[in-house]
Design an enzyme around this catalytic site. Structure first.
Site, PDB file in Angstrom:
ATOM      1  N   GLY A  10      -6.124  -5.224 -58.091  1.00 38.03           N
ATOM      2  CA  GLY A  10      -7.043  -5.812 -59.062  1.00 38.03           C
ATOM      3  C   GLY A  10      -6.308  -6.737 -60.009  1.00 38.03           C
ATOM      4  N   ALA A  11      -5.471  -7.623 -59.431  1.00 35.58           N
ATOM      5  CA  ALA A  11      -4.511  -8.392 -60.234  1.00 35.58           C
ATOM      6  C   ALA A  11      -5.030  -9.745 -60.712  1.00 35.58           C
ATOM      7  CB  ALA A  11      -3.233  -8.604 -59.424  1.00 35.58           C
ATOM      8  N   ASN A  12      -6.283 -10.065 -60.444  1.00 35.22           N
ATOM      9  CA  ASN A  12      -6.736 -11.420 -60.778  1.00 35.22           C
ATOM     10  C   ASN A  12      -7.506 -11.525 -62.092  1.00 35.22           C
ATOM     11  OD1 ASN A  12      -9.204 -10.313 -60.144  1.00 35.22           O
ATOM     12  ND2 ASN A  12      -9.547 -11.543 -58.311  1.00 35.22           N
ATOM     13  N   GLY A  14      -8.376  -9.385 -66.243  1.00 33.85           N
ATOM     14  CA  GLY A  14      -8.198  -8.279 -67.179  1.00 33.85           C
ATOM     15  C   GLY A  14      -6.776  -7.773 -67.286  1.00 33.85           C
ATOM     16  N   ILE A  15      -6.637  -6.453 -67.341  1.00 35.85           N
ATOM     17  CA  ILE A  15      -5.328  -5.833 -67.510  1.00 35.85           C
ATOM     18  C   ILE A  15      -4.433  -6.111 -66.303  1.00 35.85           C
ATOM     19  CG2 ILE A  15      -4.094  -3.665 -67.913  1.00 35.85           C
ATOM     20  CD1 ILE A  15      -6.652  -2.573 -69.184  1.00 35.85           C
ATOM     21  N   GLY A  16      -5.028  -6.141 -65.109  1.00 31.15           N
ATOM     22  CA  GLY A  16      -4.248  -6.404 -63.899  1.00 31.15           C
ATOM     23  C   GLY A  16      -3.582  -7.773 -63.933  1.00 31.15           C
ATOM     24  N   TYR A 176     -18.503   6.441 -62.423  1.00 29.85           N
ATOM     25  CA  TYR A 176     -17.215   5.871 -62.850  1.00 29.85           C
ATOM     26  C   TYR A 176     -16.353   6.943 -63.506  1.00 29.85           C
ATOM     27  CZ  TYR A 176     -13.824   3.021 -65.404  1.00 29.85           C
ATOM     28  OH  TYR A 176     -12.659   2.505 -65.905  1.00 29.85           O
TER      29      TYR A 176
END
Length: 312
Positions: A10-12, A14-16, A176
């Site tokens: 999930g690197a694209n 927010g925190i990622g 979630y």
């Protein structure tokens, strides 16, 4: 350049994205594991330019799909000699979602992405992590697990493959929180399993951070107003990304495993009481997590189910 290989899912955004930039800026080799390749290519170019680090690789990964995970892990093993750091940052929470969504393997999408996907990926990469001199795994948890301070709150183990999708009301927020509680339980179990192999497994409890415009636009009108208001005071994702970096690189965490860590990089302990004043401290503080996470029966259930569904 630091000769260490880091995977961030999930690197694209927010925190990622912030974590990828931090590792790249510090000179690490970073593998951006992302589902949306079109968006991710733009982010990869941006991070490469800002960090002045050309060793930012982009590889396709849909964490909700077991086939995608297997392909990704095979490609990583063929391309890289080892993995030093694995950060399970990708998560699924579709704000406002009212329908039960299933993964390609017919698993509820929150659990497929947030629980069973990281479980399978960790096991498939364990041999490659073991080749590192200091292998570390970090799972992104959430303050939503505090809902389990409610003694009536339970994971619906019997409905994770849609068995009662036409009978029970679907709640994106419950799924979630439940899937992240399951991930925390697996964190403790995997830490035990991998300890003899030198692989450290910990979880970080994510506090609120500024939401992206894309996320806010998915909310209903009332929640949009609240989100924009909270964004005025919520910290930037870069602060939590610094925690990712520090927990995965600092010597003080080199022998730490099986811990839930808060935003202050303090170890969170299981609650000793969930009544009265103690319960208020549990809910509003950041020093304890629900006893539900330490229950051996819950651990056995989620471990056996993970093993069964992933066939690993």
């Amino acid at each position: 350049m630091i000769d260490k290989i880091v995977i961030v899912t999930g690197a694209n955004s927010g925190i990622g994205k912030a974590a990828t930039l931090r590792f790249a800026t510090e000179g690490y080799r970073v593998i951006m594991a992302s589902r949306n390749m079109e968006t991710s290519k733009v982010v990869q170019k941006e991070i490469t330019e800002v960090s002045n680090n050309t060793n930012v690789d982009l590889m396709e990964l849909d964490v909700s799909s077991f086939d995608s995970i297997r392909t990704f892990c095979s490609d990583v093993k063929a391309k890289y000699p080892r993995v030093d750091i694995l950060i399970h940052n990708a998560a699924y929470l579709n704000h406002g979602e009212k329908e039960y969504k299933l993964s390609p393997e017919h698993i509820e999408l929150s659990f497929a992405t947030n629980t069973f996907g990281p479980f399978l990926m960790t096991h498939l990469l364990a041999d490659h992590l073991e080749k590192s001199q200091d292998p570390r795994i970090l799972n992104a948890c959430t303050t939503n697990i505090k809902n389990f301070f409610d003694p009536k709150r339970n994971i619906d183990f019997d409905n994770l493959c849609g068995e009662f999708r036409n009978i029970r009301r679907y709640s994106a927020y419950k799924m979630y929180g439940d899937s992240k509680m399951a991930l925390l339980i697996l964190t403790f179990k995997m830490a035990e399993q991998f300890k003899s192999r030198g692989i450290k497994v910990n979880a970080l409890q994510i506090n609120r951070v500024k939401l992206s415009k894309e996320t806010i636009n998915k909310l209903s009108s009332v929640w949009k107003v609240l989100a924009w208001t909270q964004n005025l005071t919520n910290p930037l994702p870069s602060g939590m990304a610094d925690n990712y970096f520090n927990i995965c690189t600092l010597d003080e965490f080199s022998n730490v495993t099986g811990q839930l860590i808060n935003h202050k990089r303090e170890f969170i302990q299981p609650s000793t009481s969930e009544k009265g004043i103690a319960q208020l401290k549990n809910i509003f503080g950041s020093g304890s997590y629900p006893k539900y996470a330490s229950d051996s029966q819950n651990a056995e259930k989620i471990w056996n189910l993970s093993t069964k569904l992933t066939k690993h």
